[in-house]
Scaffold this active site. Structure first.
Site, PDB file in Angstrom:
ATOM      1  N   HIS A  23     -20.071  16.771 -40.517  1.00  0.00           N
ATOM      2  CA  HIS A  23     -19.027  16.170 -41.424  1.00  0.00           C
ATOM      3  C   HIS A  23     -19.877  17.760 -42.693  1.00  0.00           C
ATOM      4  O   HIS A  23     -19.480  17.179 -43.427  1.00  0.00           O
ATOM      5  CB  HIS A  23     -19.357  14.959 -41.559  1.00  0.00           C
ATOM      6  N   ASP A  35     -10.934  19.989 -35.084  1.00  0.00           N
ATOM      7  CA  ASP A  35     -11.877  18.506 -36.465  1.00  0.00           C
ATOM      8  C   ASP A  35     -11.292  18.316 -37.863  1.00  0.00           C
ATOM      9  O   ASP A  35     -10.324  19.508 -37.920  1.00  0.00           O
ATOM     10  CB  ASP A  35     -12.858  18.577 -35.986  1.00  0.00           C
TER      11      ASP A  35
END
Length: 338
Positions: free
Chosen positions: A181, A251
């Site tokens: 992230h 993702d």
């Protein structure tokens, strides 16, 4: 259908979102806590999302249990983390697999009840001693065979509850030492070691209908491009070595592991071999900036998407009844043994 999955901003659709989604025609949508206030509200939202595109579009969520569950207490059950089943598996594999299936079936019941038909789970990454905590107890275990067995039980439990699984994070996030992230993990390990360990659970469950990539750099295969935008990794590893021929979803393209503009990331993911570009934030300006770089589904990608839609319809039609109280008792009693 456009080759993307988008998020939305809040508990209900704005007029601007309705107009945009009608024009963009995304393959599906994904929900987060910002979209989940109550069961009745989510039912209204999932109905509205499907009405914008005029079809039974898939609606996704991350409902793993443990740290990662978008439907939260007190309105929904606090499901156990995957690692709980891995602990039990060491001494009683059959019982652990049964309980993993029961847990997934209970999760599927909650999702089906509010109109969500795809769960981004199970996690098939291995838990590694030096790996970043971003995976941690989201992984079933540190051993490929048990991860594969428990992952298969999860898939079965979701299926009997009418929910399609998305295995993640292909081809394996466990060795990452940073959180994707926030930064790009570099997994600098020989390919033969990855084949013998990291890829094993994904290869065992390569018949899953959908998988989500990990934003990971594997220099042994492609020293420049992370998996999501690497034609080399997707072809050589995901499709050939692992043998996965289901719907490949990136993702979240907003994650900091990737570089460049969002439009460039989306175009790069599709060009590399992802079937679907995933964007989760629900920020309209970001979606508008990237939508023209995302094509409509065609060819093999459309075939995979159509197969997943067909599976979702079959699972919904064939879902079995659940004695929820008995399932909860069985699960809680079994986990107390671990």
């Amino acid at each position: 259908m456009r080759a993307c999955i988008f998020g939305c901003a809040g508990y209900r659709l704005k007029a601007s979102e309705i107009r945009f989604f009608r024009e963009a025609n995304p393959f599906g949508f994904i929900l987060f806590p910002r979209n989940c206030e109550s069961p009745d509200q989510i039912r209204r939202l999932t109905t509205s999302l499907r009405e914008t595109v005029g079809r039974r579009t898939p609606i996704l969520i991350d409902q793993e249990g443990g740290r990662v569950q978008r439907l939260k207490p007190p309105l929904w059950r606090a499901a156990p983390a995957a690692a709980k089943f891995g602990v039990l598996y060491r001494n009683n594999p059959d019982r652990a697999q049964h309980l993993a299936m029961v847990n997934a079936r209970l999760i599927a019941e909650d999702l089906h009840d509010v109109g969500i038909d795809v769960n981004c789970a199970p996690v098939l990454d291995l838990r590694e001693r030096d790996g970043h905590g971003a995976i941690g107890d989201r992984s079933f275990a540190d051993e490929p065979k048990s991860v594969a067995a428990l992952g298969q039980a999860w898939i079965a439990g979701l299926g009997t509850g009418g929910v399609v699984p998305v295995i993640k994070h292909i081809p394996g996030h466990g060795r990452a030492r940073v959180d994707s992230h926030h930064a790009l993990p570099v997994i600098d390990v020989p390919l033969r070691d990855l084949e013998r360990r990291d890829f094993v659970p994904f290869r065992a469950l390569n018949s899953a209908p959908a998988a989500m990539t990990g934003h990971l750099l594997f220099p042994a295969i492609d020293a420049t491009h992370p998996v999501t935008v690497s034609a080399a990794v997707i072809k050589t590893v995901v499709r050939d070595m692992i043998g996965f021929d289901g719907l490949l979803i990136s993702d979240d393209l907003s994650m900091s592991a990737l570089s460049g503009s969002l439009a460039g990331r989306a175009a790069g993911a599709i060009a590399a071999g992802c079937d679907i570009a995933l964007h989760c934030s629900g920020v309209m300006s970001e979606m508008m900036a990237m939508v023209d770089r995302i094509p409509m589904l065609s060819g093999t990608s459309r075939r995979r998407a159509t197969e997943m839609l067909g599976l979702a319809a079959r699972l919904a039609a064939e879902r079995s009844d659940l004695d929820r109280d008995r399932a909860l008792y069985d699960l809680e009693a079994g986990l107390a043994e671990a």
